[in-house]
Design an enzyme around this catalytic site. Structure first.
Site, PDB file in Angstrom:
ATOM      1  CB  THR A 105      17.375  -5.948  34.356  1.00  0.00           C
ATOM      2  OG1 THR A 105      16.202  -5.138  34.228  1.00  0.00           O
ATOM      3  CG2 THR A 105      17.688  -6.158  35.834  1.00  0.00           C
ATOM      4  N   GLY A 116      13.816   1.510  28.411  1.00  0.00           N
ATOM      5  CA  GLY A 116      14.181   2.901  28.706  1.00  0.00           C
ATOM      6  C   GLY A 116      14.853   3.577  27.523  1.00  0.00           C
ATOM      7  N   GLY A 118      15.950  -6.111  29.752  1.00  0.00           N
ATOM      8  CA  GLY A 118      14.659  -5.649  29.225  1.00  0.00           C
ATOM      9  C   GLY A 118      14.346  -4.225  29.638  1.00  0.00           C
ATOM     10  CB  CYS A 119      14.561  -2.521  32.908  1.00  0.00           C
ATOM     11  SG  CYS A 119      13.457  -3.685  33.748  1.00  0.00           S
ATOM     12  CB  THR A 120      18.850  -1.581  29.735  1.00  0.00           C
ATOM     13  OG1 THR A 120      19.295  -1.725  31.093  1.00  0.00           O
ATOM     14  CG2 THR A 120      19.815  -0.693  28.973  1.00  0.00           C
TER      15      THR A 120
END
Length: 157
Positions: free
Chosen positions: A42, A49, A44-46
């Site tokens: 997703t 990370g 934000g998560c990408t």
């Protein structure tokens, strides 16, 4: 019992990418950053990370290991890790044992619907397994830099 600042974190074992099992006891002597995120691949998560990936050498120089945690499967994690060229491991917490230990499952709202989900949170554990800092309700921009600064300061302490 949930974690608390300046208290030892209960040892845990959890399955991770690259066929690894991560345990806190095996990391003694190193600082550990554990960041919880809602879902693989997703936006934000990408971005989050990628931030940890891009700063990983600086974390390693500060004697700090980085692990991402979500409730996604190991297969999903392996795909996410490969696609983003993450050079750190992702922990699968399908049973929510780590989520409960770190108390990151919160009531969330999306498009007017309420559900229980992972609150984006990061934890910095010192080389003796003691929780030294936590960030809850994280906003991605600038976050990795703040965690890195804290890890570097703790490493010098």
């Amino acid at each position: 019992m949930a974690v608390a600042i300046d208290q030892p974190v209960t040892d845990f074992e959890a399955p991770a990418t690259s066929g690894q099992t991560v345990s806190l006891a095996s990391l003694k002597g190193k600082q550990v950053v554990i960041y919880f995120y809602p879902k693989d691949s997703t936006p934000g998560c990408t971005t989050q990370g990628q931030g940890f990936r891009d700063q990983l050498e600086a974390f390693k120089a500060a004697n700090t290991e980085v692990f991402g945690v979500s409730r996604d499967s190991l297969k999903s994690h392996e795909n996410f890790k490969a696609k983003q060229a993450f050079t750190f491991e992702l922990i699968s917490d399908k049973e929510e044992a780590l989520c409960q230990l770190f108390d990151v499952i919160k009531l969330k709202k999306l498009y007017g619907k309420e559900y229980m989900g992972v609150d984006r949170s990061t934890f910095l554990i010192d080389k003796d397994g003691v929780l030294r800092q936590e960030w809850r309700g994280v906003k991605v921009p600038g976050h990795v830099d703040a965690v890195l600064a804290a890890a570097q300061a703790l490493n010098k302490a």
